[in-house]
Design an enzyme around this catalytic site. Structure first.
Site, PDB file in Angstrom:
ATOM      1  N   GLU A   1      -5.566  -6.340   1.464  1.00  0.00           N
ATOM      2  CA  GLU A   1      -4.242  -6.622   2.055  1.00  0.00           C
ATOM      3  C   GLU A   1      -3.718  -8.027   1.786  1.00  0.00           C
ATOM      4  OE1 GLU A   1      -6.747  -5.548   4.528  1.00  0.00           O
ATOM      5  OE2 GLU A   1      -6.404  -3.506   3.834  1.00  0.00           O
TER       6      GLU A   1
ATOM      7  N   GLU B   1      -7.457  -5.876  -3.293  1.00  0.00           N
ATOM      8  CA  GLU B   1      -6.959  -4.509  -3.141  1.00  0.00           C
ATOM      9  C   GLU B   1      -5.467  -4.570  -3.453  1.00  0.00           C
ATOM     10  OE1 GLU B   1      -7.323  -1.062   0.207  1.00  0.00           O
ATOM     11  OE2 GLU B   1      -6.488  -2.973   0.816  1.00  0.00           O
TER      12      GLU B   1
ATOM     13  N   GLU C   1      -9.042   4.756  -0.445  1.00  0.00           N
ATOM     14  CA  GLU C   1      -9.266   5.021   0.984  1.00  0.00           C
ATOM     15  C   GLU C   1      -8.174   5.896   1.601  1.00  0.00           C
ATOM     16  OE1 GLU C   1      -9.307   0.944   2.329  1.00  0.00           O
ATOM     17  OE2 GLU C   1      -7.228   1.010   2.936  1.00  0.00           O
TER      18      GLU C   1
ATOM     19  N   SER D   1       1.389   0.406   8.998  1.00  0.00           N
ATOM     20  CA  SER D   1       1.951  -0.127  10.240  1.00  0.00           C
ATOM     21  C   SER D   1       2.698  -1.438  10.025  1.00  0.00           C
ATOM     22  CB  SER D   1       0.829  -0.354  11.248  1.00  0.00           C
ATOM     23  OG  SER D   1      -0.146  -1.206  10.676  1.00  0.00           O
TER      24      SER D   1
ATOM     25  N   GLU E   1       0.837  -1.214   0.000  1.00  0.00           N
ATOM     26  CA  GLU E   1       0.000   0.000   0.000  1.00  0.00           C
ATOM     27  C   GLU E   1       0.867   1.256   0.000  1.00  0.00           C
ATOM     28  OE1 GLU E   1      -3.096  -0.306   2.933  1.00  0.00           O
ATOM     29  OE2 GLU E   1      -3.959  -2.045   1.947  1.00  0.00           O
TER      30      GLU E   1
ATOM     31  N   HIS F   1     -18.339  -8.734   5.335  1.00  0.00           N
ATOM     32  CA  HIS F   1     -16.946  -8.349   5.559  1.00  0.00           C
ATOM     33  C   HIS F   1     -16.328  -9.266   6.596  1.00  0.00           C
ATOM     34  CE1 HIS F   1     -13.800  -5.305   7.121  1.00  0.00           C
ATOM     35  NE2 HIS F   1     -13.359  -5.828   6.003  1.00  0.00           N
TER      36      HIS F   1
ATOM     37  N   GLU G   1     -12.923  -9.101   8.340  1.00  0.00           N
ATOM     38  CA  GLU G   1     -11.602  -8.564   8.675  1.00  0.00           C
ATOM     39  C   GLU G   1     -10.933  -9.598   9.579  1.00  0.00           C
ATOM     40  OE1 GLU G   1      -9.571  -5.681   7.890  1.00  0.00           O
ATOM     41  OE2 GLU G   1      -8.344  -7.206   8.862  1.00  0.00           O
TER      42      GLU G   1
HETATM   43  C1  NOJ Z   1      -8.495  -1.853   5.203  1.00  0.00           C
HETATM   44  C2  NOJ Z   1      -9.335  -2.122   4.004  1.00  0.00           C
HETATM   45  O1  NOJ Z   1      -8.642  -1.800   2.824  1.00  0.00           O
HETATM   46  C3  NOJ Z   1     -10.595  -1.310   4.124  1.00  0.00           C
HETATM   47  O2  NOJ Z   1     -11.361  -1.433   2.944  1.00  0.00           O
HETATM   48  C4  NOJ Z   1     -11.349  -1.716   5.356  1.00  0.00           C
HETATM   49  O3  NOJ Z   1     -12.464  -0.866   5.503  1.00  0.00           O
HETATM   50  C5  NOJ Z   1     -10.477  -1.608   6.590  1.00  0.00           C
HETATM   51  N1  NOJ Z   1      -9.225  -2.248   6.392  1.00  0.00           N
HETATM   52  C6  NOJ Z   1     -11.136  -2.217   7.805  1.00  0.00           C
HETATM   53  O4  NOJ Z   1     -11.178  -3.609   7.660  1.00  0.00           O
HETATM   54 CA    CA Z   2      -6.217  -1.581   2.591  1.00  0.00          CA
END
Ligand code: NOJ
Ligand code: CA
Length: 714
Positions: A482, A500, A506, A199, A176, A411, A413
């Site tokens: 990621e 991505e 973003e 990070s 990124e 989603h 995460e």
């Molecule tokens: C990074 C992701 O690229 C983004 O789309 C997402 O909203 C945030 N992480 C939270 O998971």
């Molecule tokens: Ca991201």
């Protein structure tokens, strides 16, 4: 020394008789523009070189491997046999930039034995296409030992001078970064690139860069280095030796410093060199897809649907709501509390908006428990992927979405905790099936668990494949954030719609953001491997809209955000802004409603990395065309003949363009919409504002439109 009977011209008829000669072997691409030469030196070492229209692209460069177990350097070989073949076939991707892809190459396979006496057999296969070269190493079934631990691959790419490079720092964990444009001699990956904002950065060598690496030589050759079909093997970074301009492969290590564990028979990913004297041809190349295996999902067409989505998403990135139930703002660096975003009522608002506008998908982030403390470095089991927050009613939303003909996108995460995700996958995908979710967006923010592993190491590469194949088993489409950067695996797993794996839109919401040239570089770098979930379509450009103190902004005009739906290829395109921002500008939103996400054909009309990109695409199964033109920080003028249109038809061109006063910084939201009748002879003038763009829809004109709409004047 290679095979005498191969020379001077290889006959592509199968096994080649063996006899040794001093002369290297050359094979040419089908149209003869590209030549690959393989040298077998007297000491047993192997080198390859590539020319384009007789100009050197890759000077003789080393090939080989270093093993730690057994401790052997596979750098000097005896040649046992050589084999050649020609392929010319066409195939149809499940979805893509064009409906039929030609796969036409000449192949040379070398069967080698390690000269140092280990008895290890290795093969190298080269494929020479009109747009470049691919090669990979193969460990065939061995006579004795079939298990190897790799210390590193010893592949080199010796480029011919101090080319201009479009690069991001070498890294084991993140891609990124903001791009650098510099001569190779100026590559210094030790700082900058937006690294402050990332990070998970894992810096290892100041002369290392990531692939896809784009270069332009002083002579005007465009050269792209990357890889194809990255499976069960770490990603490749490239380390530059400056005096010689030679890149050497540097694979991402695992937690104990090894690079890869291989069991024969095994093939490495393909190393790719794409080359042309036209930048447009780099973007038109399908070499990486051609080097990937055909689809493993035979029933792909039924449940895999390219689509647009909106989502409870940007509102968190701009600090208007939170992922976290208690209102802590995870991403926006503010301490004030804001409302939770993923409430039943708020999600319904997005579903309604999607239904009204023919948008199929609605993404919801922050719906499940765990966001109060979600960074995986400390906790392995942050999320369970099945427990909603109390204000998110899964059943009610399932019914509401179904009644409106909209599909929710879940989603997941993982916060980098892949071990935890692996434990939950089956349960989570069953939960999705039960509640009508057709697609998942995964995320790998933070350091990886298993601790010490990297996003781009062999363990995680296998994880991403497990996720692709398991989601396919449950008929779920996948969008990964990621992950490692793509290498054309969407051919093999067409349910893996997008990733991505680069610096997305973003970053503009909460950081210094992406320079206006960013989107003119991405097609030449990140997108060479596959579609990107860039999340275009931001209409409220300045973040002061949400908080007067905010200085951040998207480095774009509004029209450029529309053009990105065409220039930034993806079968999954987000209309990323808030419904109310679209509702305030439904005339411009019409382009997002109309634009297709799956294509019969794509024409790269103009392109220069870092400067501009103009692409026209024909919607799959329709006569509609869409054109997108974008520029960097400079204003530009183009005149494009619409010769791709059917000669016997008239079209309505709806042009969404920058107003004459538009400027990404001073006046980003000023746009004009004009309609004209055009045909295949029309020469369309395109004026792009600084940081601007133009989007055009071209649809066959109806009888009344022919009367009412005026003809375009040259
Ligand atoms: C990074 C992701 O690229 C983004 O789309 C997402 O909203 C945030 N992480 C939270 O998971
Ligand atoms: Ca991201």
């Amino acid at each position: 020394m290679l095979v005498k009977r191969l020379l001077p011209v290889l006959l592509f008829t199968g096994l080649v008789q063996l006899a040794y000669a001093e002369t290297p072997v050359t094979i040419s691409s089908p149209n003869n523009n590209i030549q690959l030469t393989v040298y077998h030196r007297a000491d047993g070492s192997l080198q390859y070189a590539v020319t384009y229209k007789e100009k050197p692209v890759i000077n003789p460069s080393g090939l080989g491997m270093k093993l730690t177990s057994p401790q052997v350097s596979l750098l000097q070989f005896d040649l046992e046999a050589a084999d050649s073949a020609v392929t010319d076939e066409s195939w149809k991707p499940a979805w893509g930039e064009q409906s039929t892809i030609r796969n036409n190459y000449k192949q040379l396979l070398l069967k080698l034995t390690d000269r140092s006496g280990s008895g290890i057999r290795l093969q190298i296969v080269f494929r020479v296409f009109d747009d470049g070269v691919g090669f990979r190493y193969i460990f065939p079934q061995q006579a004795k030992l079939n298990h190897f631990i790799l210390a590193d691959e010893r592949t080199q790419f010796a480029v011919t001078g101090d080319h201009t490079a479009f690069w991001i720092p070498g890294d084991y964990d993140t891609n990124e970064y903001a791009y650098y444009t510099s001569p190779l001699s100026k590559i210094d990956a030790s700082g900058g690139g937006g690294a402050r904002e990332i990070s998970t950065r894992t810096f290892f060598d100041k002369h290392a860069v990531q692939t896809p690496l784009m270069m332009k030589s002083a002579e005007g050759l465009y050269i792209n280095l990357h890889e194809a079909a990255l499976l069960n093997y770490p990603a490749m970074n490239l380390v530059l030796d400056k005096p010689t301009y030679t890149f050497s492969s540097h694979l991402v290590p695992d937690a104990v410093g090894n690079k890869a564990y291989l069991q024969a028979p095994f093939s490495t990913p393909w190393r790719t060199v794409i080359v042309s004297d036209k930048a447009t041809e780099i973007l038109a190349s399908r070499l990486i897809l051609n080097l990937n295996e055909p689809s493993k999902i035979p029933d792909a067409t039924e449940w895999i649907k390219p689509q647009k989505m909106v989502g409870v998403w940007w509102e968190m990135h701009v600090g208007k709501s939170s992922w976290d139930y208690s209102g802590g703002q995870v991403g926006s660096q503010q301490s004030t509390r804001v409302p939770h975003g993923a409430t039943t009522a708020n999600v319904k608002k997005y579903i309604d908006f999607a239904a009204r506008n023919g948008i199929r998908g609605v993404l919801v982030e922050g719906w499940n428990t765990g966001w109060e403390d979600w960074f995986g470095q400390w906790k392995e089991d942050v999320f369970d992927f099945v427990t909603p927050y109390p204000d998110f009613d899964v059943n009610e939303l399932q019914q509401f979405a179904a009644a409106k003909g909209v599909q929710l996108i879940m989603h997941h995460e993982t916060s980098g905790s892949a071990t935890n995700y692996e434990r939950w996958m089956d349960t989570a995908y069953r939960f999705m099936n039960q509640h009508g979710y057709a697609a998942v967006k995964t995320g790998y923010v933070g350091k990886i668990i298993p601790r010490g592993e990297h996003h781009d190491g062999q363990w995680m590469i296998r994880h991403y494949e497990r996720v692709a194949s398991k989601t396919a088993q449950y008929h779920i489409m996948l969008d990964a954030h990621e992950p490692v950067r793509p290498t054309g695996l969407h051919r093999t797993y067409p349910n893996w719609l997008a990733s991505e794996a680069a610096r997305g839109n973003e970053f503009n919401a909460w950081s210094v953001g992406n320079r206006p040239d960013h989107e003119t570089i991405l097609p030449f770098t990140r997108l060479m491997g596959g579609p990107m979930d860039y999340t275009p379509g931001i209409f409220k450009i300045k973040m002061s809209t949400y908080n007067p103190e905010k200085k951040e902004q998207v480095h774009t005009t509004l029209s450029k955000q529309l053009a990105l739906y065409v220039t930034m290829y993806s079968p999954l395109q987000m209309a990323a802004d808030l419904p109310e921002n679209y509702e305030a500008r439904m005339d411009a939103f019409q382009f997002i409603k109309d634009v297709a996400v799956d294509w019969d054909d794509s024409k790269i009309l103009e392109a220069e990395p870092g400067d501009y990109v103009i692409i026209a695409r024909k919607a799959k199964g329709k006569n509609d065309w869409f054109l997108g033109a974008i520029t960097d920080e400079n204003t530009r003028n183009f005149a494009e003949t619409l010769s791709f249109l059917d000669a016997d038809k008239k079209y309505v061109a709806t042009i969404y363009r920058d107003a004459d006063s538009a400027h990404w910084q001073h006046n980003p939201e000023a746009y004009l919409i004009e309609k004209f009748i055009v045909d295949y002879k029309t020469v369309l003038k395109i004026k792009l504002a600084p940081g601007g763009g133009t989007a055009v829809s071209l649809m066959p004109a109806k009888a009344d439109e022919l009367k009412q709409i005026k003809k375009y004047k040259k």
